[in-house]
Scaffold this active site. Structure first.
Site, short mmCIF file in Angstrom:
data_model
loop_
_atom_site.label_atom_id
_atom_site.label_comp_id
_atom_site.label_asym_id
_atom_site.label_seq_id
_atom_site.Cartn_x
_atom_site.Cartn_y
_atom_site.Cartn_z
N ASP A 40 0.82 -1.21 0.00
CA ASP A 40 0.00 0.00 0.00
C ASP A 40 0.86 1.26 0.00
O ASP A 40 0.39 2.35 0.36
CB ASP A 40 -0.95 0.01 1.20
N HIS A 246 24.59 4.71 -19.34
CA HIS A 246 23.51 4.87 -18.37
C HIS A 246 23.75 4.07 -17.09
O HIS A 246 22.81 3.63 -16.44
CB HIS A 246 22.17 4.47 -19.01
N ASP A 263 26.92 12.36 -13.53
CA ASP A 263 25.83 12.97 -14.31
C ASP A 263 24.65 13.10 -13.37
O ASP A 263 24.02 12.10 -13.01
CB ASP A 263 25.51 12.08 -15.51
N ASP A 274 20.55 19.43 -15.65
CA ASP A 274 21.21 18.20 -16.13
C ASP A 274 22.68 18.53 -16.37
O ASP A 274 23.02 19.14 -17.39
CB ASP A 274 20.52 17.74 -17.41
N HIS A 357 26.91 8.85 -28.88
CA HIS A 357 25.61 9.49 -28.59
C HIS A 357 25.59 10.90 -29.14
O HIS A 357 26.61 11.43 -29.61
CB HIS A 357 25.34 9.49 -27.08
N HIS A 361 20.32 17.51 -25.90
CA HIS A 361 18.89 17.31 -26.04
C HIS A 361 18.17 18.52 -25.47
O HIS A 361 18.74 19.33 -24.73
CB HIS A 361 18.45 16.03 -25.30
N HIS A 368 14.69 15.19 -20.58
CA HIS A 368 14.73 15.09 -22.04
C HIS A 368 13.42 15.70 -22.50
O HIS A 368 12.41 15.01 -22.63
CB HIS A 368 14.88 13.64 -22.50
N GLU A 395 26.69 18.15 -24.36
CA GLU A 395 27.35 17.10 -23.58
C GLU A 395 28.20 16.15 -24.43
O GLU A 395 27.89 14.97 -24.54
CB GLU A 395 26.31 16.30 -22.80
N TYR A 399 34.63 7.67 -24.62
CA TYR A 399 34.54 6.46 -23.81
C TYR A 399 35.43 5.40 -24.46
O TYR A 399 35.15 4.95 -25.57
CB TYR A 399 33.09 5.97 -23.74
N ARG A 416 32.66 12.69 -19.80
CA ARG A 416 31.59 13.51 -20.39
C ARG A 416 31.56 14.84 -19.66
O ARG A 416 31.74 14.89 -18.44
CB ARG A 416 30.24 12.79 -20.31
N GLU A 418 28.96 18.14 -19.45
CA GLU A 418 27.61 18.55 -19.87
C GLU A 418 27.19 19.82 -19.15
O GLU A 418 27.33 19.94 -17.93
CB GLU A 418 26.61 17.45 -19.57
#
Length: 449
Positions: A40, A246, A263, A274, A357, A361, A368, A395, A399, A416, A418
């Site tokens: 619940d 991710h 990130d 972000d 990538h 975005h 996003h 970003e 890698y 990365r 960003e």
């Protein structure tokens, strides 16, 4: 709870939407449902972004009905929401109820949510068109079908159901794509909070701490400054984990000599930040780490320079890829004997093993955010031009996984960088610049631990 709320932006958005609808048409938009986590216990509630964009109202079990003006009849904004219930408020907290919601949030009318089905047949009678989120919710689709069936049942009395149905979210996507001054201010504040969290995490990091300990520092700083939620599950990826785009297990120890890629952004009053930063666990970049880091930083600067009103959105990615591919050739990640020039390398997509990538975005109420990246009104659907008020992330990254022909000194390095930006009249305005980014700034900050 029923104090003064600035509803002007929401009222203005509803008016703009009504002006785009057919005269006399009806739009219906429901907020998100509450969802059980287990037993619940429910997930923390978060309103639907489209619904909030038009209403500013955050309670569940709420539906907005908008009736467009027709002749002398003005447009009407109608809210259906939970009834006031003092007993439930003892358990669950304050709720407005229809009358207080109408007065506080600037609706023309408000009714209990239990009256929705009964009233919709009357609201849709002889309306020329219905606007709603087609296919967005099976429950709403079923409700709409029931409403239309009820109206059609009265056809012998001269009442007609809407003859056309329009997808509402496509219209709202275009509206949400351009951020007004209030939205930009909120996004700037969200970015400032997240930037401070990244700086805090840098100061905390040292060999032996676990990724989840760094995550805890981020979440503490978000909430300490009033952010209601993380905008998404934070990524705290040390060593080889940073090569998993991710990754969010966040359960490994951070080791001496590794980098950690973080990130993480927060949500403040419905708007997301972000930010990604990458830093050395021990506070000092090694020579190979520095070489790749500086390359990614150069790529980001090139992408910033491409953010100019009127230029295609795709130019941002192209600018970053050209810099990255050139650096990969110089560092030996891309075989120069196979690809003699940057143009050759980009054309053959030789960079994809190390940068797979896009460079950003849209950003806004959703991390996003909504809106097409191409101009869907033209036959060839080109990349859409940038306009002042658009918000996006920038970003680039790199890698490097172990592999044949890959210089070993770069193995298992993931980087990365960003930032959040707003397209301005002359270029771009960086919202997240307070998060340390240069090698010198990062090493200086971490040296103060």
């Amino acid at each position: 709870m029923t104090g003064q709320v600035d509803t002007s932006a929401f009222v203005e958005r509803r008016a703009r939407l009504a002006a785009r609808m057919e005269p006399g048409a009806v739009a219906v938009l429901a907020t998100a449902p509450e969802l059980l986590r287990n037993g619940d216990s429910e997930y923390p509630y978060r309103h639907d972004s489209y619904f909030y964009y038009l209403t500013g109202y955050t309670e569940p079990e709420s539906v907005l009905v908008l009736v467009a003006a027709l002749g002398d009849a003005p447009a009407r904004a109608i809210l259906f929401c939970r009834e006031k219930n003092v007993e439930r408020e003892i358990w669950d907290g304050f709720r407005y109820g229809p009358e207080a919601a109408r007065a506080t949030f600037g609706f023309d009318e408000a009714y209990p949510i239990g009256e929705l089905d009964a009233q919709m047949a009357g609201l849709l009678a002889n309306a020329p068109a219905l606007y709603y989120a087609l296919g967005h919710s099976a429950a709403l689709d079923a409700q709409v079908s029931g409403w239309l069936k009820a109206v059609r049942a009265k056809s012998r009395t001269g009442i007609a159901a809407p003859s056309t149905t329009h997808h509402l979210l496509g219209i709202l996507d275009e509206m949400r794509l351009l951020k007004d001054a209030g939205e930009q201010a909120l996004m700037g504040r969200a970015a400032s909070i997240a930037a401070g969290a990244h700086a805090r995490a840098m100061r905390f990091t040292r060999p032996g701490v676990f990724e989840y300990e760094i995550e805890a520092e981020l979440l503490h700083e978000f909430r300490r400054h009033g952010a209601q939620f993380p905008a998404y599950t934070p990524i705290v990826a040390s060593g080889a984990n940073a090569c998993v785009l991710h990754y969010n297990a966040n359960n490994r120890p951070c080791l001496d000599g590794q980098l950690v890629l973080v990130d993480a952004g927060c949500e403040l009053d419905g708007y997301a930040s972000d930010i990604t930063r990458t830093w050395p666990v021990n506070g000092r970049f090694s020579a190979p780490q520095r070489a790749l880091y500086e390359l990614v930083l150069q790529a980001q600067q090139a992408a910033f320079a491409a953010i100019v009103p009127g230029r295609p959105y795709s130019d941002v990615h192209t600018a970053a890829v050209n810099v990255l591919a050139g650096g990969m050739l110089e560092l030996g990640l891309i075989d120069r004997t196979k690809y003699g020039t940057v143009e050759d390398a980009v054309l053959e997509k030789a960079h994809l093993p190390f940068y797979m990538h896009g460079t950003g975005h849209w950003l806004g109420m959703d991390v996003h955010d909504v809106g097409p990246y191409r101009d869907l009104t033209l036959p060839d659907r080109p990349s859409r031009p940038l306009l002042p008020g658009m918000a996006l992330t920038v970003e680039p990254g790199i890698y490097v996984r172990p592999g044949e022909g890959v210089p070993e000194e770069f193995w298992n390095i993931g980087i990365r960088i960003e930032d959040d930006v707003i397209v301005s009249e002359s270029g771009c305005r960086i919202l997240s610049g307070d998060a340390p980014k240069s090698v010198a700034d990062i090493e200086t900050l971490m040296g103060e631990r």
